[in-house]
Design a protein around this motif. Structure first.
Motif, short mmCIF file in Angstrom:
data_model
loop_
_atom_site.label_atom_id
_atom_site.label_comp_id
_atom_site.label_asym_id
_atom_site.label_seq_id
_atom_site.Cartn_x
_atom_site.Cartn_y
_atom_site.Cartn_z
N ARG A 104 0.94 -1.15 -0.11
CA ARG A 104 -0.22 0.03 0.06
C ARG A 104 0.92 1.22 0.05
NH1 ARG A 104 -4.15 1.97 4.76
NH2 ARG A 104 -2.34 2.52 5.69
N TYR A 135 -2.64 -5.07 -4.14
CA TYR A 135 -2.47 -3.69 -3.53
C TYR A 135 -3.87 -3.06 -3.00
CZ TYR A 135 -1.37 1.21 -4.01
OH TYR A 135 -0.76 2.36 -3.67
N ASP A 136 -3.56 -2.22 -1.99
CA ASP A 136 -4.69 -1.63 -1.03
C ASP A 136 -4.51 -0.36 -1.76
OD1 ASP A 136 -5.64 -2.63 2.14
OD2 ASP A 136 -4.47 -4.19 0.64
N ASP A 162 -9.53 0.60 0.53
CA ASP A 162 -9.45 0.89 1.77
C ASP A 162 -10.70 2.00 2.27
OD1 ASP A 162 -7.45 -0.97 1.86
OD2 ASP A 162 -5.95 0.67 2.57
#
Length: 284
Positions: A104, A135-136, A162
């Motif tokens: 992230r 992937y955040d 998120d």
């Protein structure tokens, strides 16, 4: 297994952690696995995903060390410099750590709202799929257009949003955010975390009703198969206890089937982050 898909650890550092303002003084201390363990036991949470809070490789190594010694940590979301020409080399190095499931970047703090769509950043993201890293995406609504470009560019890469992209719950603003989230959800490689709600509301007088319009949007857009519960502990303590945060989602799901609840409180996180059960907890 009930999984918390989003929480943090840190050893508080006054110089490093400048994002923790005086108004957030409850966070000005260490938060480590032993602090979280009691909360997890009390709330029936059996495993967590520890997510980076500092943009350094030292942070990634710190979380991986905690994960090695604490079986409750099923996976780690770390940080590397995606804009660096050495990013492939760094990802190769980190691929040796089995509990490292993804990365992230704190894109919400970038002065360029189009940071996620920059050529140098995308060039780094292009290496993730080779290592099966997720992937955040951490952004504010104003950065959703760039996020849309990013996920469209990499249709095979696993992404998760998120905190519902941090809609302005406190001001009850939904008009611009909602259609962009629906568009984002049209990409089947994109998931969304049901996390960070209480800290985007009024910290002192929020109610479940404040969150329902936003939850309605993401449930309608992503469906229960691409949503996952996250506490955002200890940041959530600014506005609510761990138990209160979990109760918000449980209350919203009260009329849903047990199968839906199982997906949101564990199965989806397991699938997204590629977790598998072993004799002593989770393995990657």
């Amino acid at each position: 297994m009930r999984i918390d898909s989003h929480q943090h650890f840190w050893k508080y550092n006054l110089t490093r952690d400048t994002w923790i303002t005086d108004a957030m003084s409850v966070l000005k201390r260490d938060f480590l696995p032993e602090d979280l363990a009691a909360e997890c036991r009390a709330n029936g949470i059996e495993a967590t995903i520890a997510v980076q809070a500092d943009q350094s490789e030292n942070e990634t190594l710190f979380l991986l060390d905690l994960a090695e010694h604490n079986p409750i940590i099923a996976g780690v979301v770390g940080w590397v410099d995606f804009c660096s020409p050495l990013v492939a080399e760094r990802l190769t190095f980190f691929s040796q750590f089995k509990k490292l499931r993804g990365f992230r970047h704190i894109a919400q703090s970038e002065p360029d709202d189009r940071f996620l769509a920059r050529e140098d950043f995308m060039r780094g993201i292009a290496h993730l799929q080779r290592f099966d890293f997720t992937y955040d995406i951490l952004i504010y609504p104003k950065q959703l257009p760039a996020a849309l470009e990013l996920v469209a560019k990499f249709p095979e890469q696993k992404f998760v949003i998120d905190h519902l992209a941090k809609p302005a719950i406190k001001s009850n603003t939904i008009t611009a955010w909602a259609p962009q989230m629906r568009t984002l959800a049209q990409n089947p490689n994109v998931y969304c975390k049901l996390s960070g709600l209480v800290t985007e509301a009024d910290w002192h007088k929020w109610s479940n009703e404040d969150f329902e319009p936003y939850l309605d949007v993401v449930f309608g857009a992503f469906g229960p198969e691409r949503l996952m519960f996250g506490s955002d502990w200890p940041v959530c303590l600014l506005a609510a206890s761990y138990g209160q945060v979990k109760q918000v989602i449980e209350d919203y799901l009260s009329d849903h089937s047990s199968a839906v609840k199982e997906m949101i409180f564990g199965r989806n996180a397991t699938n997204f982050y590629g977790l598998k059960m072993c004799q002593h907890g989770f393995t990657a």
